[in-house]
Motif scaffolding. Sequence first.
Motif, short mmCIF file in Angstrom:
data_model
loop_
_atom_site.label_atom_id
_atom_site.label_comp_id
_atom_site.label_asym_id
_atom_site.label_seq_id
_atom_site.Cartn_x
_atom_site.Cartn_y
_atom_site.Cartn_z
N LYS A 95 5.95 77.68 92.93
CA LYS A 95 5.84 78.95 92.22
C LYS A 95 5.38 78.72 90.79
N ALA A 96 4.35 79.41 90.39
CA ALA A 96 3.80 79.26 89.05
C ALA A 96 4.75 79.81 88.00
N ARG A 97 4.67 79.22 86.80
CA ARG A 97 5.44 79.69 85.65
C ARG A 97 4.49 79.92 84.48
N PRO A 98 3.63 80.90 84.58
CA PRO A 98 2.60 81.08 83.55
C PRO A 98 3.19 81.49 82.20
N GLN A 99 2.55 81.02 81.14
CA GLN A 99 2.97 81.32 79.78
C GLN A 99 1.80 81.99 79.05
N ALA A 100 2.11 82.92 78.16
CA ALA A 100 1.07 83.53 77.34
C ALA A 100 0.56 82.54 76.30
N THR A 101 1.46 81.72 75.76
CA THR A 101 1.11 80.73 74.75
C THR A 101 1.59 79.36 75.21
N VAL A 102 0.68 78.40 75.21
CA VAL A 102 1.02 77.01 75.54
C VAL A 102 0.96 76.20 74.26
N ILE A 103 2.01 75.43 74.00
CA ILE A 103 2.11 74.64 72.78
C ILE A 103 2.18 73.16 73.14
N ARG A 104 1.27 72.37 72.55
CA ARG A 104 1.37 70.91 72.63
C ARG A 104 1.33 70.36 71.20
N GLY A 105 2.41 69.70 70.80
CA GLY A 105 2.52 69.18 69.45
C GLY A 105 3.22 70.14 68.53
N GLY A 106 4.28 69.67 67.84
CA GLY A 106 5.01 70.53 66.93
C GLY A 106 6.21 71.19 67.60
N THR A 107 6.64 72.28 67.03
CA THR A 107 7.84 72.99 67.49
C THR A 107 7.56 73.86 68.70
N GLY A 108 8.49 73.84 69.65
CA GLY A 108 8.41 74.74 70.80
C GLY A 108 7.48 74.28 71.90
N GLU A 109 7.27 72.98 72.03
CA GLU A 109 6.35 72.48 73.07
C GLU A 109 6.77 72.97 74.45
N ASN A 110 5.78 73.43 75.22
CA ASN A 110 6.03 73.89 76.59
C ASN A 110 4.88 73.51 77.52
N TYR A 111 4.03 72.60 77.08
CA TYR A 111 2.80 72.33 77.82
C TYR A 111 3.05 71.68 79.17
N GLY A 112 4.25 71.12 79.38
CA GLY A 112 4.56 70.55 80.68
C GLY A 112 4.48 71.58 81.80
N THR A 113 4.81 72.82 81.46
CA THR A 113 4.70 73.90 82.45
C THR A 113 3.27 74.05 82.92
N LEU A 114 2.33 73.95 81.98
CA LEU A 114 0.92 74.10 82.33
C LEU A 114 0.44 72.95 83.19
N TYR A 115 0.69 71.71 82.78
CA TYR A 115 0.11 70.62 83.57
C TYR A 115 0.75 70.49 84.94
N ASN A 116 2.02 70.84 85.06
CA ASN A 116 2.62 70.82 86.40
C ASN A 116 2.00 71.88 87.30
N ASP A 117 1.77 73.06 86.77
CA ASP A 117 1.15 74.11 87.59
C ASP A 117 -0.30 73.80 87.92
N ILE A 118 -1.03 73.19 86.99
CA ILE A 118 -2.42 72.80 87.28
C ILE A 118 -2.46 71.82 88.44
N HIS A 119 -1.61 70.82 88.40
CA HIS A 119 -1.64 69.82 89.47
C HIS A 119 -1.16 70.40 90.79
N ALA A 120 -0.24 71.35 90.73
CA ALA A 120 0.16 72.03 91.96
C ALA A 120 -0.99 72.85 92.53
N ALA A 121 -1.72 73.54 91.67
CA ALA A 121 -2.88 74.32 92.14
C ALA A 121 -3.92 73.40 92.75
N TYR A 122 -4.22 72.30 92.08
CA TYR A 122 -5.24 71.37 92.56
C TYR A 122 -4.82 70.76 93.90
N GLN A 123 -3.59 70.29 93.98
CA GLN A 123 -3.15 69.62 95.20
C GLN A 123 -3.07 70.58 96.38
N ASN A 124 -2.62 71.79 96.14
CA ASN A 124 -2.61 72.78 97.22
C ASN A 124 -4.03 73.17 97.62
#
Length: 414
Positions: A95-124
Amino acid sequence: MSRSSTSRSSTHGMSRRGILKAASGAALTGTVGGLATVAAGGSAQAAPAVFTHPGMMNAFGELNRAKVRVAAGNDPWLAGWNRLTANAHAQSGWKARPQATVIRGGTGENYGTLYNDIHAAYQNALRWKIGGTGAHGDTARDILNAWSATLTTVTGNADRFLAAGIYGWQFAQAAELMRGYSGFDLDRFRRMMVNVFYPLNNQFLNQHNDACITNYWANWDLCNMASIMAIGILDDDGAKYDQAVNYFKNGAGNGAVQKAIPFLHNDQGLAQWQESGRDQGHTMMGMGQMGAICEMAWSQGDDLYGYDGNRFMKAAQYVAKYNLGQDVPFTKYTWGSGQNCAYNEHTAVSSASRGQTRPVWDMLHYHYARRRGLSVPYITAMAELGRAEGGGGDYGSTSGGFDQLGFGTLLYAK
């Protein structure tokens, strides 16, 4: 790790190699189909008159071969397929967990959500393309649609440029596989890529975060070049494709091929990688990032793998030889860092992360040894050590394990 749009028609099964052959070997530069563009850091380069689809990391021939060989139960394809189907990201219940804002570097990082969903989309998407199972196609589609309906911003400190680059080209691969799938909103996904990812890709290649031109390691340029190339193919956009190819050949930063591979050791058939004095993890990452660019270009009929006398092949041989535990020559490498180009140097190859496993080698082995029939013993030996290759989720949970899409054994074995 610090350191103009033209729409084209598309077709299945027609590559630029075929177009150029029909044109009796017309030059690769200049105009094709009436367009010539000049992109950042490069001279005029003609994009394909007609883009091939699917035409990125996974062209029709590779996908069809995998499908036929897996159905027949043949190894090493079957072993590669088993790595894919065992991966938690490749399950139709993801199940996807889309975010309006993806942060890599600094406060509030959440980019792991994006790369996990990308690889799930690709593999499926791969499971649908090769295995034909609709549940996996639906899962890939739903992940892509969820993100294109939600994501508006990629931000953070300088690492935002890494996120825009790495996840830009990877996201586009999944969308390319799902092109034409029932219910997939390709147009909305394209808009997301152009509005969210491309501006950061383009900004980095042109401005380098206002740093000294040599400040950022080769991988920073490479991932942003790969994203621009992938977006160009996804959008049938000749200008963006040209921009990536021109930067590869003539760009100002460290991702341009002669800067990423600054020293030739031709007496040994080797070439030194720009990050070899830094560590081997990022050096192997470079094999995957430059390899992605070369494979995408190959699918569109451009041979960047062999550009400048097989320069990339010699660098991959160098990296593989050292990571197999053997000695390699090293020429002192110097660069300027920060905004004032402060002097730095590497005087020896780095043993940090030596021998690390990353799923980058089978694509290179099967290209040079099988497509081209060249002797690449060190690349081949590294590929054999890592076979059958897995993908995101098989090499740890941190971002480094998701820098490559992987599954090279399944997708490129010949």
